[in-house]
Design a protein around this motif. Structure first.
Motif, PDB file in Angstrom:
ATOM      1  N   MET A 108       0.839  -1.203   0.000  1.00  0.00           N
ATOM      2  CA  MET A 108       0.000   0.000   0.000  1.00  0.00           C
ATOM      3  C   MET A 108       0.871   1.248   0.000  1.00  0.00           C
ATOM      4  N   LYS A 109       1.979   1.216   0.760  1.00  0.00           N
ATOM      5  CA  LYS A 109       2.874   2.360   0.784  1.00  0.00           C
ATOM      6  C   LYS A 109       3.500   2.601  -0.593  1.00  0.00           C
ATOM      7  N   THR A 110       3.813   1.518  -1.277  1.00  0.00           N
ATOM      8  CA  THR A 110       4.412   1.644  -2.601  1.00  0.00           C
ATOM      9  C   THR A 110       3.442   2.276  -3.586  1.00  0.00           C
ATOM     10  N   ARG A 111       2.173   1.850  -3.515  1.00  0.00           N
ATOM     11  CA  ARG A 111       1.162   2.414  -4.422  1.00  0.00           C
ATOM     12  C   ARG A 111       0.919   3.889  -4.126  1.00  0.00           C
ATOM     13  N   LEU A 112       0.868   4.262  -2.846  1.00  0.00           N
ATOM     14  CA  LEU A 112       0.685   5.673  -2.483  1.00  0.00           C
ATOM     15  C   LEU A 112       1.857   6.530  -2.961  1.00  0.00           C
ATOM     16  N   GLU A 113       3.065   6.022  -2.829  1.00  0.00           N
ATOM     17  CA  GLU A 113       4.246   6.770  -3.254  1.00  0.00           C
ATOM     18  C   GLU A 113       4.241   6.988  -4.762  1.00  0.00           C
ATOM     19  N   ALA A 114       3.792   5.952  -5.510  1.00  0.00           N
ATOM     20  CA  ALA A 114       3.728   6.086  -6.970  1.00  0.00           C
ATOM     21  C   ALA A 114       2.725   7.156  -7.375  1.00  0.00           C
ATOM     22  N   MET A 115       1.567   7.192  -6.697  1.00  0.00           N
ATOM     23  CA  MET A 115       0.562   8.213  -7.021  1.00  0.00           C
ATOM     24  C   MET A 115       1.081   9.602  -6.681  1.00  0.00           C
ATOM     25  N   ARG A 116       1.733   9.760  -5.541  1.00  0.00           N
ATOM     26  CA  ARG A 116       2.244  11.068  -5.149  1.00  0.00           C
ATOM     27  C   ARG A 116       3.261  11.589  -6.163  1.00  0.00           C
ATOM     28  N   THR A 117       4.114  10.687  -6.653  1.00  0.00           N
ATOM     29  CA  THR A 117       5.120  11.096  -7.635  1.00  0.00           C
ATOM     30  C   THR A 117       4.474  11.582  -8.921  1.00  0.00           C
ATOM     31  N   GLU A 118       3.433  10.855  -9.377  1.00  0.00           N
ATOM     32  CA  GLU A 118       2.769  11.239 -10.627  1.00  0.00           C
ATOM     33  C   GLU A 118       2.059  12.589 -10.493  1.00  0.00           C
ATOM     34  N   VAL A 119       1.411  12.799  -9.340  1.00  0.00           N
ATOM     35  CA  VAL A 119       0.623  14.027  -9.171  1.00  0.00           C
ATOM     36  C   VAL A 119       1.530  15.250  -9.014  1.00  0.00           C
ATOM     37  N   THR A 120       2.672  15.105  -8.385  1.00  0.00           N
ATOM     38  CA  THR A 120       3.545  16.258  -8.098  1.00  0.00           C
ATOM     39  C   THR A 120       4.629  16.459  -9.141  1.00  0.00           C
ATOM     40  N   SER A 121       4.713  15.559 -10.111  1.00  0.00           N
ATOM     41  CA  SER A 121       5.777  15.677 -11.095  1.00  0.00           C
ATOM     42  C   SER A 121       5.584  16.920 -11.959  1.00  0.00           C
ATOM     43  N   GLY A 122       6.671  17.643 -12.207  1.00  0.00           N
ATOM     44  CA  GLY A 122       6.605  18.827 -13.062  1.00  0.00           C
ATOM     45  C   GLY A 122       6.783  18.504 -14.525  1.00  0.00           C
ATOM     46  N   ASP A 123       6.971  17.240 -14.856  1.00  0.00           N
ATOM     47  CA  ASP A 123       7.224  16.860 -16.241  1.00  0.00           C
ATOM     48  C   ASP A 123       5.945  16.528 -16.998  1.00  0.00           C
ATOM     49  N   VAL A 124       4.813  16.529 -16.323  1.00  0.00           N
ATOM     50  CA  VAL A 124       3.553  16.207 -16.993  1.00  0.00           C
ATOM     51  C   VAL A 124       2.653  17.434 -16.978  1.00  0.00           C
ATOM     52  N   SER A 125       1.711  17.425 -17.906  1.00  0.00           N
ATOM     53  CA  SER A 125       0.797  18.568 -18.042  1.00  0.00           C
ATOM     54  C   SER A 125      -0.243  18.555 -16.937  1.00  0.00           C
TER      55      SER A 125
END
Length: 319
Positions: free
Chosen positions: A1-18
């Protein structure tokens, strides 16, 4: 569960996506979060501690309380230390009383083609003329058990655990026998290629000689072939390999009588020929027995006529 949460946080906060991509990721993350919350609610049940109580087995407790425990160790004899190995070139041979192994059930001539000493004392032989195996007590000099076989046997070797193996060339088969409690009975059958004749056992492996397509096969007791000794340095290793034995020397070596070349080969267990033995007085060598460091007993049915003995036919009298 921690791994899945970390993956979502990275995607949402990434500056490389629109911004649009982050929106899609956030919506998809809501569904992921619901699944994570459900799993967290189930986690409480999984973390419940359980209390266990050990119950003694009554039979085991009585055994451990016994003064004898698993049993007793009694002195059965003493090992003789530094037993001298006789020099076969100078030893004096004395003929003892013969053992008659002909039984009332025999219908044909008793032809002994194989013999193996069992532990601690009886020996087992194959009677080709009567298609049977016989267990013989060397002390009483009597046949104690006789077992009919489906076809003529050839060779026999002793196995651990009150077992033996007999080759049946006419059926392309190795028949395992039980010698338990001094009685012979048939066990498992091992199917092999045609032309199998002689057999020996060493270190959980069977060594089987073949006269057609001459070779030695090394196999497990389940019949799985682990190696094949057929050629050495690109040439045929044998012409007519018959009897064979493994010496308990260090390192152990395999001896094979090559009948038509009048040789006995010494090989390493991985198939390298170490030496070849021959003697003008010995023709068509058959049975080989290792009796000490660097010493063999080899028997054959014929001696050179120049030796003054002429032809000697052996193995067909039942004694």
């Amino acid at each position: 569960m921690k791994t899945r949460l970390e993956a979502m946080r990275t995607e949402v906060t990434s500056g490389d996506v629109s911004v649009n991509q982050r929106y899609v990721t956030a919506r998809r993350g809501m569904k992921e979060l619901r699944g994570i919350f459900d799993n967290m609610e189930k986690m409480a049940d999984r973390m419940n501690a359980r209390k266990y109580q050990f119950t003694k087995d009554a039979d085991t407790e009585r055994l451990l309380g016994s003064k004898m425990g698993l049993g007793t160790l009694d002195v059965a004899g003493e090992f003789r230390k530094n037993i001298p190995v006789p020099d076969l070139s100078t030893v004096t041979w004395k003929n003892e009383a013969d053992i008659n192994v002909i039984t009332p059930q025999d219908q044909g001539t008793c032809i002994i083609t194989g013999l193996a000493l069992l532990s601690p004392g009886p020996f087992l032989l194959t009677d080709q003329g009567n298609s049977c195996a016989k267990l013989v007590d060397a002390t009483t000099r009597a046949v104690t058990s006789r077992l009919e076989l489906p076809v003529q046997p050839w060779d026999v070797c002793a196995l651990p655990g009150d077992q033996a193996a007999v080759t049946l060339p006419d059926k392309s088969m190795i028949q395992l026998l039980s010698t338990k409690e001094g009685q012979l009975s048939r066990g498992k059958e091992i199917k092999v290629s045609s032309g199998c004749y002689c057999i020996t056992y060493y270190n959980n492996r069977l060594y089987v000689s073949y006269v057609s397509n001459p070779r030695i096969e090394v196999m497990t007791l389940d019949g799985l072939i682990t190696s094949n000794i057929q050629t050495v340095d690109g040439r045929q290793a044998f012409q007519l390999p018959l009897y064979l034995t493994v010496s308990a020397s260090t390192p152990p070596t395999l001896y094979v009588s090559d009948c038509t070349t009048h040789n006995v080969h010494q090989l390493s267990l991985d198939g390298k020929i170490l030496r070849e033995y021959s003697d003008m007085k010995l023709k068509y060598p058959k049975y080989v027995v290792a009796v000490g460091p660097g010493q063999l007993l080899v028997c054959g049915p014929q001696r050179d006529a120049a030796d003054g003995e002429g032809r000697q036919d052996g193995g067909n009298t039942g004694e």
